[in-house]
Structure formats: structure tokens, C-alpha cells
Design a protein around this motif. Structure first.
Motif, short mmCIF file in Angstrom:
data_model
loop_
_atom_site.label_atom_id
_atom_site.label_comp_id
_atom_site.label_asym_id
_atom_site.label_seq_id
_atom_site.Cartn_x
_atom_site.Cartn_y
_atom_site.Cartn_z
N THR A 271 0.83 -1.20 0.00
CA THR A 271 0.00 0.00 0.00
C THR A 271 0.87 1.25 0.00
N ASN A 272 2.02 1.16 -0.65
CA ASN A 272 2.94 2.29 -0.63
C ASN A 272 2.64 3.32 -1.71
N ASN A 273 1.76 3.01 -2.64
CA ASN A 273 1.41 3.95 -3.70
C ASN A 273 0.31 4.86 -3.20
N ILE A 274 0.70 5.97 -2.57
CA ILE A 274 -0.29 6.79 -1.86
C ILE A 274 -0.34 8.21 -2.39
N GLU A 275 0.26 8.48 -3.55
CA GLU A 275 0.35 9.85 -4.03
C GLU A 275 -1.02 10.50 -4.20
N LEU A 276 -2.01 9.73 -4.60
CA LEU A 276 -3.32 10.30 -4.87
C LEU A 276 -4.31 10.04 -3.76
N SER A 277 -3.86 9.40 -2.67
CA SER A 277 -4.80 8.92 -1.66
C SER A 277 -5.66 10.02 -1.07
N ASN A 278 -5.04 11.13 -0.74
CA ASN A 278 -5.78 12.17 -0.03
C ASN A 278 -6.84 12.83 -0.91
N ASN A 279 -6.75 12.67 -2.22
CA ASN A 279 -7.71 13.27 -3.13
C ASN A 279 -8.87 12.36 -3.48
N ILE A 280 -8.82 11.12 -3.03
CA ILE A 280 -9.82 10.15 -3.47
C ILE A 280 -10.75 9.73 -2.35
N GLY A 298 -16.46 7.57 -12.87
CA GLY A 298 -15.67 7.21 -14.03
C GLY A 298 -14.41 6.43 -13.71
N ALA A 299 -14.05 6.28 -12.44
CA ALA A 299 -12.88 5.50 -12.07
C ALA A 299 -13.22 4.02 -12.08
N ASN A 300 -12.20 3.21 -12.13
CA ASN A 300 -12.34 1.76 -11.99
C ASN A 300 -11.69 1.32 -10.68
N LEU A 335 -7.37 -2.44 -2.03
CA LEU A 335 -8.25 -1.80 -2.99
C LEU A 335 -7.43 -0.89 -3.89
N LYS A 336 -7.53 -1.09 -5.19
CA LYS A 336 -6.87 -0.22 -6.15
C LYS A 336 -7.92 0.58 -6.92
N ILE A 337 -7.73 1.89 -7.00
CA ILE A 337 -8.63 2.77 -7.73
C ILE A 337 -7.85 3.40 -8.87
N PHE A 338 -8.35 3.24 -10.09
CA PHE A 338 -7.68 3.71 -11.30
C PHE A 338 -8.41 4.95 -11.82
N THR A 339 -7.72 6.08 -11.89
CA THR A 339 -8.29 7.31 -12.41
C THR A 339 -7.39 7.83 -13.54
N LYS A 340 -7.79 8.92 -14.17
CA LYS A 340 -6.98 9.52 -15.23
C LYS A 340 -5.65 10.02 -14.68
N GLU A 341 -5.63 10.37 -13.39
CA GLU A 341 -4.41 10.90 -12.80
C GLU A 341 -3.43 9.82 -12.39
N GLY A 342 -3.91 8.60 -12.22
CA GLY A 342 -3.02 7.53 -11.79
C GLY A 342 -3.75 6.49 -10.97
N VAL A 343 -2.98 5.69 -10.23
CA VAL A 343 -3.52 4.59 -9.44
C VAL A 343 -3.35 4.90 -7.96
N THR A 344 -4.41 4.70 -7.20
CA THR A 344 -4.36 4.82 -5.75
C THR A 344 -4.55 3.44 -5.13
#
Length: 351
Positions: A271-280, A298-300, A335-344
Motif C-alpha cells: 500500500t505504498n502507492n499513496i500519491e493520490l490517496s488524499n484526493n480520493i 468514471g474511475a475503476n 483496494l486499487k482505484i484507477f483514475t486519469k491521474e493515476g492509481v491509488t
């Protein structure tokens, strides 16, 4: 604008190592002024709440929905809190010390932000259906011949140990032993999650041992930070993992962030990929039935088990989406969330 999801998940806002404060004596246990507790130490009434009290002696529980919050318990008895019967027991923001055997014994409880120390032997002795989170374990084993464990589980299972600090290096006058020991002394042991803890000290810091009822099964040890004070090593796990379904993944040394010997790190489980976490995603913590989520149409999303198996995936087609989790067993999921900005990537705990 926040939306509500009805679910039984507890969502951790971000990975424990990068966001959660390490439990210490300063951020666990009671706060403020306490008054002496003069009620019965045998609790037999459902929905009892004991709060902001100095308690002398052992609390014995024979009731449901009991809350012990912001208290200091000092006892020379065997246990600080002895859960004889009952469900949904909450022990929160308490300091528990002086007991001969353990601070807490029993099942069907949550222990949160507790400062557990000065025990003659162990910290907590759980059986089943438990959540132990954000507690501080230190200075255990004042009895001369103590074999003191932070958490000692010898039967049953079905519990989560997360975000705790096992500070059990050498300490004068105390016989710190294993930080966590799980072994099948009295019955089979199954389904324990040990995730995101700080673990230091003991012989082997974590022991998963086969005794009278075979090796413990479905034990998940992930994302923990280990210290260097273990006498023999960070861990020992009995049994063939291909049979027992035990997992040891992404565990590192706290001082260097290097992987512990004998383990790898499957990033699917990390769970180290947290760059977008605070926005989601945001949430109240803890939660039982409601989870608050920022609009993200629109996210997956994809949901994985702690062994990396894909459980479900879907597209978020509205701003108020509902992830069905009623068929999931207790444990940790990713849980992985895929958006246009990247993956959370988010760590999910289901009770």
C-alpha cells in the motif's frame, strides 16, 4: 462533497508506516483527569460504559456491548480485564498495568490505543473475533521466571493485529520474550492478520508454531517494520506455506527499510502507492456501516485478497458507488482505484 457507502469495511486512510503515528506512552492510554471507580468490578449488565476512571482490581465481564474507555487499570490480580462472556467489548484509550498474567484475556473485543506494560507475564491473550490496534506493548515479565509475550494466542483465531508498537527489547527487571506468539497448544489456530505493526525484541519476534493441533493456518504477516533486538531472528513459521496458506510479505527493517531476510515484497499486496490517496477517499475511523468517499465518477476499482488474488473489479458509474463486501471473510484486502491521474492503492480491513 462527500458521499456515503454502506459497508462493513474499515478503511485505513493510507498506509500505516507513512501516515499513522507510532504508538508510544505519549499517544496511548488515558488522558485528562480521572476519578476513582466505585462501581462493581463484575460487569453483568449489557451496554455498560465505564469512562474516565481510575480502577483498582480486575474487571470481569459477563455482558454484551461493554465499553471501557479512557481509564487506568491497576491490579495485582491475574488479569486487568477478564472477558468471561459477552460480545462487542470495546477497550479504548486505557492504561493497564500491574497484572500477574495479562492485561486482557478473552474473545469478541476491540483493544485500541491501550498502553500495556508492567505485566508479570504477557500483554494480551486473545482467543477469537478480536481487533488489537494502535496499542503500545512494553516492559513485560516482571515475574522472575516469566516467559513474557506481547500477544500470546494458543487456540481459535479470527483476529486482526494492526498498527501496534511492540517495544520489547532488553529492559532491566523484565523478561520480554516473543512480541507475538501463535501456536496450537489448546486447539487449532486459523485466520490471523498481523499487518502494519512495529515489532522489536524477543527470541524470535514473531513465532508461528505447531504444537498439539497442527500448524496454524491462514496467518498473514505483512507490511510490518522490525527492529534489530531479537535474539534469534525476526520470525519463525512452522509448516509448509503451500499447505497452511500462511503469508509473509513486504516486511522490512525499521532502520534501513530493507526487506527482512527470507521475504519478498509483492507490490500487489503493498500500500505504498499513496500519491493520490488524499484526493480520493476519506473516512471516519473506526467505522462499522458507513464509509465516506469523495466523488470520483468514471474511475475503476479492483479488490485483491492479501495473497494477491483478484476478488472483484468494476467501474464506478456514479458519484455514490457501493462495494458489496458481505461475502468477504475477515481480514486485510487491497483496494486499487484507477483514475486519469493515476492509481491509488488502499489497505482495507474487514472485521
Amino acid at each position: 462533497m462527500y458521499k456515503i457507502i454502506t459497508t462493513s469495511l474499515v478503511l485505513l486512510f493510507t498506509t500505516i508506516f507513512y501516515a499513522q503515528e507510532k504508538p508510544t506512552a505519549e499517544n496511548t492510554g488515558y488522558t485528562g483527569t480521572l476519578t476513582n471507580y466505585t462501581g462493581s468490578t463484575t460487569i453483568q449488565t449489557d451496554n455498560t460504559v465505564i469512562e474516565n476512571k481510575l480502577i483498582s482490581g480486575t474487571i470481569r465481564i459477563y455482558a454484551n456491548n461493554v465499553t471501557i474507555r479512557n481509564c487506568k487499570i491497576t491490579t495485582g490480580g491475574f488479569y486487568g480485564i477478564d472477558i468471561k462472556e459477552g460480545e462487542n467489548i470495546l477497550i479504548e484509550d486505557c492504561e493497564i498495568e500491574g497484572m500477574q498474567s495479562a492485561a486482557i484475556l478473552g474473545r469478541n473485543f476491540t483493544a485500541r490505543r491501550c498502553n500495556i506494560w508492567n505485566s508479570g507475564a504477557d500483554g494480551i491473550k486473545p482467543y477469537s473475533n478480536f481487533l488489537i490496534e494502535s496499542c503500545y506493548f512494553h516492559h513485560l515479565g516482571y515475574v522472575e521466571d516469566a516467559h513474557a509475550d506481547g500477544i500470546q494466542l494458543v487456540r481459535e483465531g479470527g483476529g486482526i493485529i494492526t498498527g501496534n508498537n511492540f517495544d520489547m527489547g532488553p529492559a532491566s527487571g523484565y523478561k520480554n520474550s516473543q512480541c507475538i506468539i501463535i501456536q496450537s497448544n489448546d486447539a487449532a489456530v486459523d485466520d490471523i492478520v498481523i499487518d502494519g505493526n512495529w515489532i522489536n525484541g524477543g527470541g524470535y519476534s514473531v513465532q508461528i508454531r505447531e504444537r498439539n493441533y497442527g500448524p496454524p493456518t491462514n496467518i498473514s504477516i505483512t507490511n510490518n517494520l522490525f527492529g534489530r533486538d531479537a535474539q534469534f531472528g525476526t520470525h519463525i513459521i512452522d509448516g509448509d506455506n503451500s499447505v497452511t496458506n500462511n503469508v509473509f510479505n513486504c516486511n522490512r527493517y525499521e532502520d534501513t527499510n530493507e526487506l527482512v531476510e527470507g521475504t519478498t515484497c509483492d507490490e500487489t499486496l503493498s500500500t505504498n502507492n499513496i500519491e493520490l490517496s488524499n484526493n480520493i477517499i476519506s473516512y471516519p475511523n473506526p467505522i462499522t456501516n458507513e464509509l465516506y468517499v469523495l466523488e470520483n465518477q468514471g474511475a475503476n476499482y479492483e479488490l485483491y485478497s492479501n495473497t494477491g488474488k483478484l476478488i472483484m473489479k468494476n467501474t464506478i458509474t456514479s458519484n455514490n458507488f457501493n462495494v458489496k463486501t458481505n461475502n468477504l471473510t475477515s481480514g486485510i484486502y487491497v483496494l486499487k482505484i484507477f483514475t486519469k491521474e493515476g492509481v491509488t492503492t488502499k489497505k482495507i480491513i474487514k472485521n
